[in-house]
Design an enzyme around this catalytic site. Structure first.
Site, PDB file in Angstrom:
ATOM      1  N   ARG A  72     -19.909  73.285 -32.323  1.00 49.92           N
ATOM      2  CA  ARG A  72     -20.707  72.273 -31.708  1.00 49.92           C
ATOM      3  C   ARG A  72     -21.670  72.819 -30.970  1.00 49.92           C
ATOM      4  O   ARG A  72     -22.141  72.379 -29.856  1.00 49.92           O
ATOM      5  CB  ARG A  72     -19.643  71.645 -30.658  1.00 49.92           C
ATOM      6  CG  ARG A  72     -18.537  70.931 -30.976  1.00 49.92           C
ATOM      7  CD  ARG A  72     -18.763  69.493 -31.604  1.00 49.92           C
ATOM      8  NE  ARG A  72     -17.488  68.901 -32.038  1.00 49.92           N
ATOM      9  CZ  ARG A  72     -16.655  69.112 -32.915  1.00 49.92           C
ATOM     10  NH1 ARG A  72     -16.831  69.985 -33.914  1.00 49.92           N
ATOM     11  NH2 ARG A  72     -15.433  68.619 -33.105  1.00 49.92           N
TER      12      ARG A  72
ATOM     13  N   SER B 298     -13.988  63.247 -27.737  1.00 50.13           N
ATOM     14  CA  SER B 298     -13.779  64.513 -27.128  1.00 50.13           C
ATOM     15  C   SER B 298     -14.688  64.671 -26.040  1.00 50.13           C
ATOM     16  O   SER B 298     -15.833  64.920 -26.261  1.00 50.13           O
ATOM     17  CB  SER B 298     -13.696  65.565 -28.002  1.00 50.13           C
ATOM     18  OG  SER B 298     -12.859  65.525 -29.029  1.00 50.13           O
TER      19      SER B 298
ATOM     20  N   GLU C 294     -17.993  68.950 -23.773  1.00 48.80           N
ATOM     21  CA  GLU C 294     -18.684  69.024 -25.032  1.00 48.80           C
ATOM     22  C   GLU C 294     -19.826  67.988 -24.761  1.00 48.80           C
ATOM     23  O   GLU C 294     -21.249  68.215 -25.266  1.00 48.80           O
ATOM     24  CB  GLU C 294     -17.948  68.485 -26.293  1.00 48.80           C
ATOM     25  CG  GLU C 294     -18.513  68.125 -27.402  1.00 48.80           C
ATOM     26  CD  GLU C 294     -17.483  67.649 -28.529  1.00 48.80           C
ATOM     27  OE1 GLU C 294     -16.410  68.313 -28.770  1.00 48.80           O
ATOM     28  OE2 GLU C 294     -17.780  66.401 -29.294  1.00 48.80           O
TER      29      GLU C 294
HETATM   30  N1  EPU Z   1      -2.649  66.885 -28.365  1.00 50.01           N
HETATM   31  C1  EPU Z   1      -1.698  66.765 -27.188  1.00 50.01           C
HETATM   32  N2  EPU Z   1      -2.012  65.731 -26.162  1.00 50.01           N
HETATM   33  C2  EPU Z   1      -3.128  64.940 -26.280  1.00 50.01           C
HETATM   34  C3  EPU Z   1      -4.024  65.159 -27.405  1.00 50.01           C
HETATM   35  C4  EPU Z   1      -3.724  65.921 -28.325  1.00 50.01           C
HETATM   36  O1  EPU Z   1      -0.714  67.742 -27.125  1.00 50.01           O
HETATM   37  O2  EPU Z   1      -3.173  64.140 -25.266  1.00 50.01           O
HETATM   38  C5  EPU Z   1      -2.377  68.084 -29.254  1.00 50.01           C
HETATM   39  C6  EPU Z   1      -2.101  67.034 -30.728  1.00 50.01           C
HETATM   40  O3  EPU Z   1      -0.578  67.038 -30.821  1.00 50.01           O
HETATM   41  C7  EPU Z   1      -2.550  68.005 -31.697  1.00 50.01           C
HETATM   42  C8  EPU Z   1      -3.529  69.064 -30.779  1.00 50.01           C
HETATM   43  O4  EPU Z   1      -3.535  68.525 -29.592  1.00 50.01           O
HETATM   44  O5  EPU Z   1      -1.692  68.759 -32.263  1.00 50.01           O
HETATM   45  C9  EPU Z   1      -5.045  68.698 -31.328  1.00 50.01           C
HETATM   46  O6  EPU Z   1      -5.156  67.187 -31.360  1.00 50.01           O
HETATM   47  P1  EPU Z   1      -6.321  66.486 -32.466  1.00 50.01           P
HETATM   48  O7  EPU Z   1      -5.641  66.878 -33.716  1.00 50.01           O
HETATM   49  O8  EPU Z   1      -6.444  65.141 -31.966  1.00 50.01           O
HETATM   50  O9  EPU Z   1      -7.723  67.324 -32.335  1.00 50.01           O
HETATM   51  P2  EPU Z   1      -8.474  67.803 -31.109  1.00 50.01           P
HETATM   52  O10 EPU Z   1      -8.468  69.291 -31.134  1.00 50.01           O
HETATM   53  O11 EPU Z   1      -8.141  67.081 -29.851  1.00 50.01           O
HETATM   54  C10 EPU Z   1     -10.721  68.129 -32.608  1.00 50.01           C
HETATM   55  C11 EPU Z   1     -12.059  67.542 -32.368  1.00 50.01           C
HETATM   56  C12 EPU Z   1     -12.475  66.128 -32.785  1.00 50.01           C
HETATM   57  C13 EPU Z   1     -11.800  66.068 -34.244  1.00 50.01           C
HETATM   58  C14 EPU Z   1     -10.247  66.537 -34.053  1.00 50.01           C
HETATM   59  C15 EPU Z   1      -9.753  66.586 -35.659  1.00 50.01           C
HETATM   60  C16 EPU Z   1     -12.967  69.108 -30.534  1.00 50.01           C
HETATM   61  C17 EPU Z   1     -13.391  69.031 -29.003  1.00 50.01           C
HETATM   62  N3  EPU Z   1     -12.449  67.787 -30.868  1.00 50.01           N
HETATM   63  O12 EPU Z   1     -10.017  67.231 -31.468  1.00 50.01           O
HETATM   64  O13 EPU Z   1     -13.440  65.860 -32.645  1.00 50.01           O
HETATM   65  O14 EPU Z   1     -11.912  64.812 -34.547  1.00 50.01           O
HETATM   66  O15 EPU Z   1     -10.132  67.866 -33.866  1.00 50.01           O
HETATM   67  O16 EPU Z   1     -10.357  67.449 -36.444  1.00 50.01           O
HETATM   68  O17 EPU Z   1     -13.033  70.048 -31.283  1.00 50.01           O
HETATM   69  C18 EPU Z   1     -15.050  65.371 -31.228  1.00 50.01           C
HETATM   70  O18 EPU Z   1     -15.771  66.398 -30.998  1.00 50.01           O
HETATM   71  O19 EPU Z   1     -15.635  64.110 -30.273  1.00 50.01           O
HETATM   72  C19 EPU Z   1     -13.858  64.894 -31.663  1.00 50.01           C
HETATM   73  C20 EPU Z   1     -13.536  63.599 -31.775  1.00 50.01           C
END
Ligand code: EPU
Length: 343
Positions: A165, A241, A339
């Protein structure tokens, strides 16, 4: 022809939808109109801020300056072979429409980034990413105009200093360079192309749906997965996010694991001594999932998503973010950095 507007309500121009006004507002739809803008008193006498889809920005007060909404459109195929294609895309094109268009053409390389609310400008500015792909993996170069010298410049992928990012446009060139078009290199889709199905959610969708995994079905899978996790922006204001996933050393992670055995970690490319934590999981363990504070809150299906329930001010959202940061720091000794950009 530049059309300056005064005292504009910015709520419709950001996905958070918080109330804030801009002293001046103008749209630019070409490099020529931006060069014209640079000569105007409205621009010379005011600070300016570039705005794409407004999906990663939070106005905490009225903006005493000029908002430049980027509306430069166009898709030009520069080169096409049997296996690859190079396309120049206007910075004001909608990212999701662009991704869907490439899928319709049977071009692969950005399909996992479907349904991200963004403009093409922001894709390069933020190096957006999802489900194992980042914009930087397909960007060949970025073209734009230096606001001080008025020169048109093309930066190669390396020169863009892309990171998680991050980019040169968000740091050293912030406000001093308008991205006008981005050059992407994609693959012509064939059975030889390896779709990225590494994410657990994606694998689960494949197993559940019994579908043959193709370029089209993976985009369908990811769009569906996203729609189950993220709020409908027509109903709830949000910037996706809110925080970045924090990176910590492997030693620190081992210590944290002794207290929090279920803590997840993700490898970080090129940083063997470090891992990324899931900010969403930290926030959930800290007790904020579904939490509401006034008109702002933490989405009940994903704790990394802050939402504007109804008429929240930017300040209320920043206060909520601060409360989360303090609690996460206190609980895990990990600092969360937003972010989303505060203005
Ligand atoms: N999780 C929890 N509790 C929650 C939310 C998530 O335990 O309330 C756990 C999930 O179970 C999962 C892990 O956290 O195993 C990761 O969650 P998720 O796959 O939703 O991805 P993220 O790391 O939260 C990132 C990006 C997203 C992107 C997703 C998928 C960042 C800050 N965010 O989110 O990007 O869509 O991966 O690749 O890197 C964005 O930047 O706005 C965005 C949506």
């Amino acid at each position: 022809m530049l059309n300056f507007q005064n005292n504009i309500n910015l709520a419709p121009y950001t996905t958070f939808g918080v109330q804030a006004k801009a002293k001046l507002f103008v749209e630019v739809d070409s490099e020529a109109s931006f060069l014209e803008l640079l000569e105007t008193p409205e621009r010379k006498n005011n600070q300016h801020l570039f705005l794409g889809t407004g999906a990663n920005i939070l106005f905490t007060k009225d903006f005493d300056g000029l908002i430049v909404k980027i509306n430069i459109k166009g898709k030009d195929i520069i080169e096409k072979t049997d296996t690859s294609v190079i396309i120049d895309v206007g910075a004001g094109e909608d990212w999701n429409e662009f991704v869907r268009w490439t899928i319709d053409q049977k071009w692969a390389g950005i399909e996992n980034m479907v349904a991200i609310p963004s403009s093409v400008w922001a894709a390069a500015f933020w190096n957006i990413g999802a489900y194992g792909m980042e914009a930087k993996d397909r960007i060949i170069s970025v073209h734009g105009i230096n606001t001080a010298t008025k020169e048109a410049i093309t930066l190669s992928n390396i020169e863009c200093l892309f990171g998680y990012r991050e980019s040169i446009f968000k740091q050293q060139l912030k406000d001093n360079f308008l991205i006008t078009k981005v050059r992407f290199g994609l693959h012509v889709y064939s059975d030889q192309y390896t779709l990225n199905t590494n994410y657990r959610d994606v694998q689960q969708w494949i197993a559940d749906s019994w579908s043959k995994i193709t370029l089209k079905t993976i985009a369908k899978a990811i769009a569906e997965i996203r729609s189950h996790k993220l709020p409908d922006r027509k109903v709830l204001g949000t910037a996706g996010s809110f925080f970045k996933n924090p990176m910590i050393s492997k030693e620190k992670f081992a210590l944290l694991k002794t207290n929090f055995v279920h803590l997840m970690s993700f490898d970080v490319a090129d940083e063997p001594g470090y891992i990324k934590l899931s900010a969403g999981q930290l926030i959930e363990i800290a007790g904020f999932k579904g939490y509401k504070k006034g008109n702002a809150g933490v989405y009940n299906k994903h704790a990394l998503i802050l939402v504007n329930y109804w008429w929240a001010t930017g300040r209320e959202i920043v206060d909520l973010a601060g409360e989360i940061q303090s609690k996460v720091q206190e609980t895990f000794s990990v600092s969360l950095s937003p972010e989303v950009i505060y203005v």
